[in-house]
Design a protein around this motif. Structure first.
Motif, short mmCIF file in Angstrom:
data_model
loop_
_atom_site.label_atom_id
_atom_site.label_comp_id
_atom_site.label_asym_id
_atom_site.label_seq_id
_atom_site.Cartn_x
_atom_site.Cartn_y
_atom_site.Cartn_z
N SER A 73 58.07 32.73 28.25
CA SER A 73 57.88 34.13 28.64
C SER A 73 57.16 34.18 29.97
N GLN A 74 57.43 35.23 30.74
CA GLN A 74 56.68 35.44 31.98
C GLN A 74 56.34 36.92 32.08
N HIS A 75 55.21 37.20 32.73
CA HIS A 75 54.77 38.59 32.86
C HIS A 75 54.15 38.79 34.23
N TYR A 76 54.69 39.73 34.98
CA TYR A 76 54.11 40.10 36.27
C TYR A 76 53.16 41.28 36.06
N ILE A 77 51.95 41.18 36.62
CA ILE A 77 51.07 42.35 36.57
C ILE A 77 51.49 43.32 37.66
N GLU A 78 51.01 44.54 37.58
CA GLU A 78 51.47 45.59 38.50
C GLU A 78 50.88 45.42 39.90
N HIS A 79 49.92 44.51 40.04
CA HIS A 79 49.27 44.28 41.33
C HIS A 79 49.90 43.12 42.09
N GLY A 80 49.88 43.23 43.40
CA GLY A 80 50.20 42.12 44.27
C GLY A 80 48.95 41.78 45.07
N TYR A 81 49.06 40.79 45.95
CA TYR A 81 47.91 40.46 46.79
C TYR A 81 48.36 40.16 48.21
N LYS A 82 47.45 40.39 49.13
CA LYS A 82 47.70 40.10 50.54
C LYS A 82 46.43 39.50 51.14
N GLU A 83 46.61 38.46 51.97
CA GLU A 83 45.46 37.78 52.56
C GLU A 83 45.15 38.28 53.97
N LEU A 84 43.85 38.42 54.22
CA LEU A 84 43.32 38.85 55.52
C LEU A 84 42.22 37.87 55.91
N THR A 85 41.62 38.06 57.09
CA THR A 85 40.60 37.11 57.55
C THR A 85 39.42 37.83 58.18
N ILE A 86 38.21 37.44 57.74
CA ILE A 86 36.99 37.79 58.48
C ILE A 86 36.67 36.58 59.35
N ALA A 97 51.20 29.02 34.13
CA ALA A 97 50.70 29.77 35.29
C ALA A 97 49.84 30.94 34.82
N ILE A 98 48.71 31.14 35.49
CA ILE A 98 47.81 32.24 35.12
C ILE A 98 47.43 33.02 36.39
N VAL A 99 46.91 34.23 36.19
CA VAL A 99 46.43 35.01 37.33
C VAL A 99 45.07 34.45 37.77
N PRO A 100 44.64 34.70 39.02
CA PRO A 100 43.49 33.97 39.58
C PRO A 100 42.12 34.56 39.29
N PHE A 101 42.01 35.51 38.36
CA PHE A 101 40.78 36.29 38.28
C PHE A 101 39.64 35.64 37.50
N TYR A 102 39.86 34.45 36.97
CA TYR A 102 38.73 33.70 36.41
C TYR A 102 38.43 32.48 37.27
N GLY A 103 39.20 32.34 38.35
CA GLY A 103 39.01 31.17 39.21
C GLY A 103 39.29 29.86 38.50
N GLN A 104 40.22 29.87 37.54
CA GLN A 104 40.43 28.67 36.72
C GLN A 104 41.82 28.05 36.86
N GLY A 105 42.69 28.59 37.71
CA GLY A 105 44.03 28.04 37.82
C GLY A 105 44.04 26.56 38.17
N MET A 106 43.41 26.21 39.29
CA MET A 106 43.32 24.82 39.69
C MET A 106 42.48 24.01 38.72
N ASN A 107 41.35 24.58 38.27
CA ASN A 107 40.46 23.86 37.36
C ASN A 107 41.17 23.52 36.06
N CYS A 108 41.98 24.45 35.56
CA CYS A 108 42.74 24.20 34.34
C CYS A 108 43.80 23.11 34.57
N GLY A 109 44.46 23.16 35.72
CA GLY A 109 45.45 22.13 36.05
C GLY A 109 44.81 20.76 36.19
N PHE A 110 43.64 20.71 36.82
CA PHE A 110 42.92 19.44 36.95
C PHE A 110 42.49 18.92 35.58
N GLU A 111 42.08 19.85 34.70
CA GLU A 111 41.70 19.44 33.34
C GLU A 111 42.91 18.88 32.60
#
Length: 442
Positions: free
Chosen positions: A177-190, A300-314
């Motif tokens: 199963s896959q699920h898209y949330i209603e939000h997208g993201y765009k990157e900017l720079t300070i 694949a998970i959304v990035p809001f716990y900051g765990q995507g890479m950490n989970c993959g490394f685990e």
């Protein structure tokens, strides 16, 4: 069944290259195949990276492989969240106890370290090799240039849109199963200051929470910040309504006034960088014959716990541990891995979706802040009994995600009752903290 000696990994990103190092150190002959160009020689993925937050579950395998010190050179500690309200006022919320931090790290910099280390350990890496077909019976990969590569086993570490998973999906009794949330993201720079310094607090993850959407910023080594806008695709305030320079400028000036003043390239970044989607993927089993899925290819998970890479490394660390336990028996290892990791992957997937609500909305709520204050006091008084959910997930790699989720639900129910206490804002320090913690199962 013949012994597995040669392993092909599809995807030379963070998880694929880390897994390659583990396998090479175990004596396997490993080949990594990457569809993109070599990022060490080419600038790729501009505007699509989402800065990475490296925490304990990610540090553990880097430490095991002797890469911790090199990785630290690429990382900036973030000790908490710096909240920006609509007036530009700041509130700092520590992540854990003193000395506990998550780390902002460049995806490209860390990937480069892992690729170099993989090669040093004998892994063969092939770039610009787009896989177009996989024979799961013969363990053969076919590439767009016509080349066929046969090995004893295949690992799909090729992300949320995995080619390997796509082939396994067509086999019997595979759930997906896959699920898209209603939000997208765009990157900017300070950008950095003229003196190559940071314009805002360096050791924090900056958040501009605005109810149904938010802006975040993570520090980079060069003094800049990678800024990510999470916004609905459609609706009154959405990417659909921000098409002209005037609309973009007015939106930022009104909604994120202090951030607007920090991003001189706002209009060019906004117009040139893609709007990217956020998808959750769940599937099972993660193996078929001798082929295995890991990382985002499996979950694949959304990035809001900051765990995507950490989970993959685990994933990589646990797969290596199982190979050790089963004396490199590939079939027993991958069968066990699918079962061992599935519940934990589902747990962090659900937690990440819930944490989006917390980050964009609740972090600015007085009751939420009081709740966190009470939980911090409980943790200080009873550090072994009451560990906040965020700390279990982020700072304690010994607690599986699924156990953290289960304990977190119990704590949430207890705290729901505590928050009903009359005049709590004024009298919370007089709570009977011992009776609260004794409600936890023993």
């Amino acid at each position: 069944m013949s012994k597995v000696e040669n392993i092909s990994i599809v995807g030379a990103g963070l998880v694929g290259s880390l897994m390659g190092i583990y396998l090479a150190k175990r004596g396997f002959k490993v080949s990594l195949f990457e569809s993109r160009l070599d990022l060490r020689k080419n600038n790729i993925d501009s505007g699509r990276s989402i800065n990475l937050a490296l925490s304990n579950r990610g540090w553990a395998p880097l430490r095991e492989l002797g890469l911790e010190e090199e990785a630290k050179k690429l990382a900036i500690p973030m000790n908490g969240r710096m909240m920006h309200d609509e007036s530009g006022d700041l509130t700092f919320q520590p992540y854990g106890k003193d000395g506990q931090s998550i780390f902002s790290v460049s995806r490209g910099g860390l990937n480069e370290l892992l690729l170099n280390t993989a090669e040093e350990n004998g892994v063969k890496i092939f770039f610009n090799k787009r896989c177009t077909h996989i024979d799961l019976e013969e363990n053969t990969l076919t590439f767009s240039d016509g080349e066929e590569v046969k090995s004893d086993a295949i690992i799909g570490a090729d992300g949320a849109y995995s080619i390997v998973r796509g082939v396994i999906q067509k086999t019997s009794r595979f759930n997906y199963s896959q699920h898209y949330i209603e939000h997208g993201y765009k990157e900017l720079t300070i950008p950095a200051t003229d003196a190559n310094d940071f314009k805002i607090e360096k050791n924090a993850l900056h958040i501009w929470p605005r109810g149904t959407f938010m802006l975040i910023a993570l520090p980079n080594l060069d003094g800049s910040f990678t800024v990510t806008l999470f916004l609905p695709y459609e609706g009154e305030k959405s990417f659909a309504t921000l098409t002209s320079d005037k609309e973009i400028t007015e939106f930022f000036q009104t909604t994120f006034p202090d951030a607007h003043d920090l991003i001189p390239s706002l209009l060019s970044d906004f117009q040139e960088h893609p709007t990217s989607s956020l998808v959750t993927v769940k599937c099972f089993p993660w193996h078929k014959n001798q082929s295995l899925l890991i990382g985002d290819a499996a979950h694949a998970i959304v990035p809001f716990y900051g765990q995507g890479m950490n989970c993959g490394f685990e994933d990589c660390r646990i797969l290596n541990k199982l190979l050790e336990e089963f004396d490199n028996d590939w079939e027993r290892t991958i069968t066990s891995f699918s079962v061992v990791r599935k519940n934990d992957a589902d747990a962090i997937s659900d937690l990440a979706l819930h944490n989006f609500i917390e980050m964009r909305d609740l972090v600015a709520d007085d009751n939420f802040l009081l709740r966190k204050k009470i939980e911090a006091r409980l943790n200080k008084l009873y550090p072994d009994q009451w560990i906040p959910l965020y700390s279990m997930v982020t700072f304690n790699e010994q607690i599986p995600y699924s156990q953290a989720q289960k304990t977190g639900r119990i704590q949430a129910n207890i705290m729901d009752e505590v928050m009903k206490t009359p005049n709590l804002q004024e009298n919370w320090e007089q709570l009977d903290f011992e009776s609260i913690v004794n409600q936890l199962p023993h």
